[in-house]
Design an enzyme around this catalytic site. Structure first.
Site, mmCIF file in Angstrom:
data_model
loop_
_atom_site.group_PDB
_atom_site.id
_atom_site.type_symbol
_atom_site.label_atom_id
_atom_site.label_comp_id
_atom_site.label_asym_id
_atom_site.label_seq_id
_atom_site.Cartn_x
_atom_site.Cartn_y
_atom_site.Cartn_z
ATOM 1 C CG ASP A 145 -2.573 0.870 1.014
ATOM 2 O OD1 ASP A 145 -1.501 2.399 1.051
ATOM 3 O OD2 ASP A 145 -3.462 0.376 1.101
ATOM 4 C CG ASN A 201 -12.113 0.417 4.516
ATOM 5 O OD1 ASN A 201 -12.451 -0.286 5.507
ATOM 6 N ND2 ASN A 201 -11.626 0.680 3.620
ATOM 7 C CD GLU A 261 -9.329 6.714 0.688
ATOM 8 O OE1 GLU A 261 -8.153 6.786 0.616
ATOM 9 O OE2 GLU A 261 -9.532 7.181 1.786
ATOM 10 C CB VAL A 262 -9.302 1.847 -4.700
ATOM 11 C CG1 VAL A 262 -9.286 1.388 -6.007
ATOM 12 C CG2 VAL A 262 -8.124 2.893 -4.390
ATOM 13 C CG HIS A 320 -9.093 -2.229 -1.658
ATOM 14 N ND1 HIS A 320 -9.951 -1.630 -2.372
ATOM 15 C CD2 HIS A 320 -8.723 -1.612 -0.627
ATOM 16 C CE1 HIS A 320 -10.010 -0.714 -2.156
ATOM 17 N NE2 HIS A 320 -9.107 -0.925 -0.289
ATOM 18 C CG HIS A 360 -6.621 -1.824 3.175
ATOM 19 N ND1 HIS A 360 -5.850 -1.304 3.244
ATOM 20 C CD2 HIS A 360 -7.927 -2.133 3.779
ATOM 21 C CE1 HIS A 360 -6.687 -0.402 2.702
ATOM 22 N NE2 HIS A 360 -7.944 -0.333 2.235
#
Length: 116
Positions: free
Chosen positions: A31, A88, A96-97, A101, A103
């Protein structure tokens, strides 16, 4: 692949990244906005806006993400003290993207997941 998705471009090696893992289903890379000493993003190679779009047909991909997260936690030295895997979903969830995905976070005490 989505033409305007940064993660799709990273998976396709159109944008350079520090990759930790890639196979036919998933890619894991550093990241660029690290929040912990270990902060790796694990994404499906196929584009899904968020994990809510993934269903029974993607069970193998989701399982591989879990396997890769566990392997990388060990390789990066985070497994013995603990690590976190977070996704998320949507703007209110902090996404945000808009490419599914996860983390992988570790390498220090992470504190509570949410604050009141």
């Amino acid at each position: 692949m989505s033409d305007d998705c940064i993660f799709c471009k990273i998976v396709a090696a159109e944008i350079p990244s520090h990759q930790f893992y890639q196979d036919e289903l998933v890619t894991a890379f550093q990241d660029i906005s690290e929040q912990a000493p270990v902060h790796i993003l694990i994404v499906p190679n196929q584009h899904f806006n968020d994990v809510g779009e993934m269903g029974d047909a993607q069970a193998e991909i989701l399982g591989r993400i879990m396997q890769v997260a566990s392997q990388l936690a060990v390789q990066q030295g985070a497994a013995s003290e603990g690590w976190r895997l977070v996704t998320n979903v949507g703007r209110n969830g902090g996404q945000e993207v808009f490419h599914t995905h996860f983390h992988l976070l570790g390498g220090r005490p992470l504190g509570p997941l949410l604050t009141r």
